[in-house]
Design an enzyme around this catalytic site. Structure first.
Site, mmCIF file in Angstrom:
data_model
loop_
_atom_site.group_PDB
_atom_site.id
_atom_site.type_symbol
_atom_site.label_atom_id
_atom_site.label_comp_id
_atom_site.label_asym_id
_atom_site.label_seq_id
_atom_site.Cartn_x
_atom_site.Cartn_y
_atom_site.Cartn_z
ATOM 1 N N HIS A 99 0.810 -1.218 0.000
ATOM 2 C CA HIS A 99 0.000 0.000 0.000
ATOM 3 C C HIS A 99 0.842 1.266 0.000
ATOM 4 O O HIS A 99 0.326 2.364 -0.248
ATOM 5 C CB HIS A 99 -0.979 0.000 1.188
ATOM 6 C CG HIS A 99 -0.354 0.274 2.518
ATOM 7 N ND1 HIS A 99 -0.053 -0.721 3.427
ATOM 8 C CD2 HIS A 99 0.025 1.432 3.122
ATOM 9 C CE1 HIS A 99 0.460 -0.200 4.512
ATOM 10 N NE2 HIS A 99 0.538 1.107 4.354
ATOM 11 N N ASP A 128 0.204 -7.703 1.570
ATOM 12 C CA ASP A 128 0.627 -6.300 1.673
ATOM 13 C C ASP A 128 2.146 -6.184 1.649
ATOM 14 O O ASP A 128 2.745 -5.460 2.445
ATOM 15 C CB ASP A 128 0.060 -5.634 2.932
ATOM 16 C CG ASP A 128 0.070 -4.103 2.807
ATOM 17 O OD1 ASP A 128 0.330 -3.594 1.695
ATOM 18 O OD2 ASP A 128 -0.165 -3.425 3.818
ATOM 19 N N SER A 205 4.818 2.599 7.877
ATOM 20 C CA SER A 205 4.518 1.381 7.117
ATOM 21 C C SER A 205 5.694 0.951 6.252
ATOM 22 O O SER A 205 6.300 1.750 5.558
ATOM 23 C CB SER A 205 3.302 1.602 6.218
ATOM 24 O OG SER A 205 2.131 1.214 6.858
#
Length: 366
Positions: A99, A128, A205
């Site tokens: 993402h 992911d 992230s």
């Protein structure tokens, strides 16, 4: 649940912080020191072992943690998202969250401030995970890998990333829980996700979650927060999953999606029909499910299809229970299913195939 990677214009936060600091300063005030005893800086002893260990972890790992900028790095053509990545090998591969790399352009900013264009060479949305390849190799070493299958709740962990664009930030915490499940694509969840209370914010992230030996045991991927900022609940993809997926992404650009080729009824539909389990809505003629004789639903005739109620002896209450079992067994294996057919249970053995790209990969009938 929010991804912790994408954040925009971190300079705005820095500007606001600067304004607050300037406003607090005001005009300097004279201090009368006449007659006051001079202050002496007190010597301190050796840093505590825990402090020395944290410092060593940061100094060792930080040079291999990078800022991932997705979009137009100049900022002239639109919004820019930023996250974190870490060096995977000496060939110039960097691992991050899928993402994080949604923009048309991706640039890696090294700890020294140098920007290097990078190409996304592989994505695994179901985990992911994404892999980038730098235009040239850098001198930063690959981070040492640990394992996530022997983690214990309560052990120390350290997250390094770029929260709000503030590069190379370390936070410490513990493993708060294990075995969490994190939704990704429709009907699929990442299994065995690590929960931590280490401070994680937008921009973290894709960064490494390290154990006290400095080994990567997970990759920061999401936070649970009503406000969108740190609330003490963060999640990381386990390194055992990443270590299995990344070589596939480097070699072929994708990771196989283990499946049996069914279209499952949406859970709300199954609930309305009084079904507990995964209701098979449709199978394709060439799918493993069709070859094994699984039956789909015939709404015109009012006939329910097979309901998958167990996989490898474990109850199946929702689609993710099934897909997690398929991921664990892997492409090329077989899965033993128990299906409810009419008023009886039937045991069926089904081959597991790579169903990536098929219409029935993760389709849910609503």
């Amino acid at each position: 649940m929010q991804n912790s990677g994408m954040q925009n214009a971190p300079l705005r936060a820095l500007a606001a912080l600067t304004l607050v600091a300037l406003a607090a300063c005001g005009r300097p005030q004279a201090i009368d020191t006449e007659g006051a005893d001079p202050r002496v800086v007190q010597a301190r002893g050796t840093l505590a072992e825990s402090e020395q260990a944290t410092i060593a972890i940061f100094q060792s790992a930080a040079p291999s943690v990078v800022l991932v900028i997705s979009g137009d790095p100049s900022g002239f053509s639109g919004e820019v998202g930023a996250g974190t990545g870490f060096v995977w090998d000496a060939a110039g591969h960097v691992v991050t969250n899928n993402h994080v790399v949604q923009g048309a352009q991706t640039v890696i900013r090294l700890p020294g401030g140098e920007d290097i264009p990078a190409e996304v060479i592989g994505r695994a949305p179901q985990y992911d995970v994404a892999v980038l390849r730098l235009q040239r190799a850098v001198g930063s070493p690959a981070l040492p890998l640990g394992t996530s299958n022997d983690l214990q709740v309560g052990q120390a962990v350290f997250a390094i990333g770029n929260p709000f664009g503030f590069d190379r930030t370390i936070s410490a915490g513990i493993v708060s829980a294990l075995g969490r499940q994190l939704p990704t694509q429709e009907g699929r969840e990442i299994a065995d996700v690590i929960q931590t209370d280490a401070a994680i914010n937008p921009g973290n992230s894709g960064g490494p979650l390290l154990d006290s030996a400095g080994r990567v045991i997970g990759m920061t991927t999401a936070i649970f927060s009503p406000s969108g900022a740190y609330a003490g609940v963060g999640f990381a993809v386990p390194i055992d999953t990443i270590a299995r997926v990344v070589p596939q992404l480097i070699e072929t650009g994708r990771a196989p999606i283990a499946g049996i080729g069914i279209v499952a009824a949406d859970q709300s539909v199954a609930t309305r029909l009084g079904v507990e389990g995964v209701l098979v809505w449709q199978t394709s003629g060439s799918s493993p499910a069709a070859r094994a004789g699984l039956r789909g639903t015939n709404p015109q005739a009012g006939e329910l299809g097979d309901v998958i109620v167990a996989a490898e002896g474990a109850p199946v209450r929702r689609l993710s229970d099934l897909t997690n079992t398929l991921d664990r067994l892997g492409v090329g294996g077989t899965v033993n299913l128990t299906v409810r057919r009419d008023d009886r249970n039937v045991d069926v053995q089904v081959q597991i195939e790579d169903i990536g790209g098929r219409e029935t990969a993760v389709t849910i009938r609503k």
